[in-house]
Design a protein around this motif. Structure first.
Motif, short mmCIF file in Angstrom:
data_model
loop_
_atom_site.label_atom_id
_atom_site.label_comp_id
_atom_site.label_asym_id
_atom_site.label_seq_id
_atom_site.Cartn_x
_atom_site.Cartn_y
_atom_site.Cartn_z
N HIS A 184 1.11 -1.10 0.64
CA HIS A 184 -0.12 0.13 -0.32
C HIS A 184 1.17 1.30 -0.27
O HIS A 184 0.73 2.23 -0.34
N SER A 185 1.99 1.24 1.00
CA SER A 185 3.06 2.58 1.47
C SER A 185 3.24 2.51 -0.31
O SER A 185 4.26 3.16 -0.34
N PHE A 186 3.56 1.57 -1.32
CA PHE A 186 4.33 1.99 -2.67
C PHE A 186 3.26 2.84 -3.13
O PHE A 186 4.25 3.99 -3.79
N SER A 187 2.43 2.73 -3.46
CA SER A 187 1.54 3.04 -4.39
C SER A 187 1.41 5.24 -3.59
O SER A 187 0.82 6.04 -4.06
N GLU A 188 1.53 4.33 -2.30
CA GLU A 188 1.06 6.18 -1.44
C GLU A 188 1.97 6.83 -1.60
O GLU A 188 2.27 8.50 -1.61
N GLY A 189 3.40 6.28 -1.70
CA GLY A 189 4.48 7.25 -2.25
C GLY A 189 5.04 7.63 -3.79
O GLY A 189 5.16 8.39 -3.57
N VAL A 190 4.08 6.94 -4.20
CA VAL A 190 3.52 7.27 -6.04
C VAL A 190 2.74 8.70 -5.99
O VAL A 190 3.33 9.75 -6.63
N GLY A 191 2.04 8.72 -5.22
CA GLY A 191 0.94 9.78 -5.43
C GLY A 191 1.78 10.94 -4.84
O GLY A 191 1.54 12.08 -4.96
N ILE A 192 2.65 10.81 -3.41
CA ILE A 192 3.24 12.27 -2.66
C ILE A 192 4.00 13.34 -4.11
O ILE A 192 4.06 13.55 -4.05
N GLY A 193 4.81 12.04 -4.62
CA GLY A 193 5.58 12.27 -5.48
C GLY A 193 4.93 12.97 -6.78
O GLY A 193 5.60 13.79 -7.45
N VAL A 194 3.64 12.55 -7.21
CA VAL A 194 3.32 13.14 -8.04
C VAL A 194 2.44 14.52 -8.18
O VAL A 194 2.49 15.49 -8.29
N ALA A 276 -5.02 -6.39 -2.36
CA ALA A 276 -4.48 -7.13 -0.92
C ALA A 276 -4.56 -6.80 0.23
O ALA A 276 -5.63 -7.80 1.40
N MET A 277 -5.52 -5.85 0.57
CA MET A 277 -6.12 -4.98 1.90
C MET A 277 -7.36 -6.00 2.30
O MET A 277 -7.67 -6.02 3.43
N ALA A 278 -7.74 -5.99 1.00
CA ALA A 278 -9.83 -5.45 1.61
C ALA A 278 -9.51 -7.54 1.77
O ALA A 278 -10.71 -8.01 2.79
#
Length: 319
Positions: A184-194, A276-278
């Protein structure tokens, strides 16, 4: 030699005193000591956070790489705050462990819903993909389910693995949650950078980072409710929680530098993490909560947790 009544009474009194002492010894709460390596790691995290802090902290004009990294780093550290509720109530019996699992499950279902919606409604001018954002989100969700089921099967075939003193089913559940939170943190990290990459990135990036920092706290709680009842130190649980969010600053920097390449795959990442989280929330945490409490308690607590998390996310989005 005939034992007198007084001697028998004295022996019975002595035996009763011995039994009481043993019972007192048994109920004395075990003192859980924090390992020295954990204390050293926590100190190093604090020193690193101070040394890498940009000056000024608030970006002015175009954000620097250091700003992007540091805001991702702060969101990762906030995950450790999820341990705080269990610091206030340190000793959880089986029932309250079940309640904690129900709370964590509700929060994770809410987070999954938000990830799916964010991916489905994803709309960026720089999105050059010919596949709709909704379809990419579905593809990501299917991949996430395949990954988590494959991981679960692998862990069931290797029950000898341990995680910080946890073994068997406890270790499997801890690793599944750890993997899900990390992905989940990978996608959040991309969101921060974008978010830092746009024309208004110096403001939007700070806002998105602050929102994710608040969002990460209940995710840290999900890690804590698995580790703390198994006699792990609170600082150890906090560091494990932070570790699951380390991909956020790592992914934020390349996403910021190569924003045009990362935007098309972001819906896939959101769907992957959400699927995966669900699965973990519905089929691992809720199951554990039901075993430790009952159907009514699990249903009510998880529903209230889900509603509260959705409300909090709505407040953050509105602002």
């Amino acid at each position: 030699m005939v034992e007198t009544r007084q001697q028998r009474a004295a022996k019975e009194k002595e035996k009763a005193a011995t039994d009481n002492k043993e019972q007192t010894k048994d109920v004395t709460p075990e003192v859980i000591r924090t390992p020295k390596r954990v204390i050293v790691a926590a100190i190093l995290l604090l020193v690193f956070s101070y040394v890498t802090m940009p000056d000024p902290l608030q970006p002015v004009g175009k954000p620097s790489v250091q700003h992007v990294w540091y805001y991702g780093w702060i969101t990762a550290l906030s995950t450790g705050l999820g341990v705080l509720p269990l610091v206030i109530i340190p000793d959880l019996d089986k029932f309250w462990v079940g309640v904690s699992n129900a709370i964590a499950a509700g929060m994770m279902v809410a987070a999954s819903y938000s990830l799916f919606m964010e991916g489905y409604t994803f709309d960026e001018p720089d999105d050059i993909s010919d596949i709709s954002s909704g379809m990419r989100t579905v593809i990501g969700a299917v991949l996430g389910l395949v990954f988590i089921l494959s991981t679960k099967k692998f862990l069931e075939e290797h029950e000898e693995y341990t995680v910080n003193g946890l073994g068997g089913a406890d270790a499997r559940r801890a690793l599944l949650i750890f993997f899900v939170m990390t992905l989940h943190s990978f996608s959040e990290g991309v969101g921060i950078g974008v978010s830092f990459g746009g024309s208004n990135g110096h403001e939007l990036g700070v806002f998105i980072s602050a929102s994710l920092a608040v969002h990460n706290i209940p995710e840290g709680l999900a890690i804590a409710v698995v580790l703390l009842p198994q006699k792990n130190a609170k600082l150890t649980a906090a560091l494990w929680a932070i570790l699951t969010s380390i991909p956020q600053p790592i992914m934020a920097v390349p996403a910021y530098l190569f924003v045009h390449y990362f935007i098309p795959i972001l819906p896939v990442g959101l769907g992957f993490a959400g699927g995966a989280m669900a699965w973990v929330a519905l089929f691992e945490l809720l199951g554990e909560a039901y075993e430790d409490t009952d159907m009514t308690t699990t249903g009510i607590i998880s529903t209230l947790s889900l509603a509260g998390m959705l409300w909090l996310q709505g407040v953050i989005d509105d602002r």
